[in-house]
Design an enzyme around this catalytic site. Structure first.
Site, PDB file in Angstrom:
ATOM      1  CB  CYS A   1      -3.540  98.167  42.770  1.00 46.26           C
ATOM      2  SG  CYS A   1      -3.219  99.259  44.752  1.00 46.26           S
TER       3      CYS A   1
ATOM      4  CD  GLU B   1      -7.188 100.811  51.928  1.00 48.34           C
ATOM      5  OE1 GLU B   1      -7.007  99.300  49.709  1.00 48.34           O
ATOM      6  OE2 GLU B   1      -7.600 100.107  52.007  1.00 48.34           O
ATOM      7  CB  SER B   2     -10.183  98.482  48.018  1.00 46.55           C
ATOM      8  OG  SER B   2      -9.330  97.728  48.128  1.00 46.55           O
ATOM      9  CE  LYS B   3      -4.750  95.417  54.541  1.00 42.16           C
ATOM     10  NZ  LYS B   3      -2.885  95.280  54.680  1.00 42.16           N
TER      11      LYS B   3
ATOM     12  NE  ARG C   1      -6.481  93.223  44.355  1.00 45.17           N
ATOM     13  CZ  ARG C   1      -5.738  94.431  43.961  1.00 45.17           C
ATOM     14  NH1 ARG C   1      -6.036  95.445  44.287  1.00 45.17           N
ATOM     15  NH2 ARG C   1      -5.495  94.158  43.091  1.00 45.17           N
ATOM     16  N   GLY C   2      -9.751  90.041  48.062  1.00 47.13           N
ATOM     17  CA  GLY C   2     -10.421  89.506  49.398  1.00 47.13           C
ATOM     18  C   GLY C   2     -11.290  89.909  49.860  1.00 47.13           C
TER      19      GLY C   2
ATOM     20  CG  HIS D   1     -11.828  99.131  40.977  1.00 46.32           C
ATOM     21  ND1 HIS D   1     -10.741  98.520  40.403  1.00 46.32           N
ATOM     22  CD2 HIS D   1     -12.205  98.164  41.093  1.00 46.32           C
ATOM     23  CE1 HIS D   1      -9.722  97.211  41.765  1.00 46.32           C
ATOM     24  NE2 HIS D   1     -11.245  96.854  41.938  1.00 46.32           N
TER      25      HIS D   1
ATOM     26  CG  ASP E   1      -7.326  97.136  40.633  1.00 43.97           C
ATOM     27  OD1 ASP E   1      -7.230  95.686  40.916  1.00 43.97           O
ATOM     28  OD2 ASP E   1      -6.976  97.279  40.361  1.00 43.97           O
TER      29      ASP E   1
END
Length: 267
Positions: free
Chosen positions: A175, A78-80, A243-244, A214, A182
């Site tokens: 998302c 997970e990206s975060k 993002r981030g 994604h 996105d």
């Protein structure tokens, strides 16, 4: 799915590999109606532009970080949680950039469940890395669109055989957790019955309100093209905007690379 995405977060001041939140690829695929064990090959290319650590004297170092995870690995991250994990290096001391890489690779390999290749690139190398997407751009076609959820029935194929590369800069999905947009450029390379360009653009635009990660978004495009158009050869790449400080670029193909590891102008 217990991840930090969409939740208030306190950034840690130190290195902590437990911040990584792996997710089973099979579960994410099943939720999108995709085969849990697909036959495609591929890679997920991640790039972080906000990566730093301390040298032995406590002086900050910075670099562009790139990691490549095989799409056949059992898990994605997970990206975060990736952002939180990488941020933890900011106050951690390492003797060298190579020592940083040697810490990153086993942590990420354990999270993805496979070998992950990591590169730390000097800022000078990033300056000349932008590349235009190859092939024909679909974006100037006179197309009317009114479908904003994926609809493979929009695709039309002719009777002649074609081998071509096309792309669009107009792609957007959202998302599945936060609903944030996105944005991406999508590259398609195929051989088979010629795909009508107008229909392909309408199809790609139909993802505009589609909620998915994604990786599974690109896999959905690959699956629809393979099944609807019967492509003999096929590659689909999604170059998502960051993002981030992180961009994620999934690439899926009918056989192993080499992969078009491109950084677009918007990235």
């Amino acid at each position: 799915m217990d991840t930090p995405l969409g939740k208030p977060t306190r950034y840690a001041d130190g290195y902590d590999a437990t911040l990584l939140a792996p997710m089973e690829r099979s579960r994410s695929r099943e939720e999108q109606g995709l085969p849990a064990a697909p036959k495609w090959a591929g890679v997920d290319l991640w790039r972080s532009y906000e990566f730093s650590w301390l040298n032995a004297e406590g002086l900050p170092r910075v670099a562009g970080l790139t990691l490549e995870a095989d799409a056949t690995s059992p898990r994605m991250v997970e990206s975060k949680s990736m952002k939180l994990y990488l941020n933890g290096f900011a106050q951690a001391r390492f003797e060298s950039a190579d020592a940083v890489r040697q810490q990153l690779e086993p942590d990420l390999g354990a999270a993805f469940g496979g070998v992950v290749a990591v590169r730390l690139e000097p800022l000078a190398a990033l300056a000349g890395a932008v590349t235009a997407l190859p092939g024909t751009c679909l974006d100037g076609l006179p197309v009317a669109a009114d479908a904003y959820q994926p609809d493979a029935s929009l695709l039309r194929c002719g009777e002649r055989t074609a081998e071509e590369t096309v792309h669009t800069e107009l792609f957007r999905s959202v998302c599945p957790v936060t609903g944030q947009p996105d944005w991406a450029s999508v590259l398609i390379r195929y051989r088979g019955l010629a795909i009508e360009h107008e229909s392909l653009l309408r199809y790609l635009v139909s993802f505009r309100q589609h909620a998915a990660f994604h990786e599974t978004t690109v896999e959905r495009i690959y699956t629809d093209l393979a099944e609807r158009c019967g492509c003999e050869r096929l590659l689909v790449a999604g170059y998502f905007l960051r993002r981030g400080g992180i961009d994620i670029n999934p690439i899926r193909a009918d056989r192993p690379g080499p992969w078009p590891l491109i950084r677009t102008a918007r990235q």
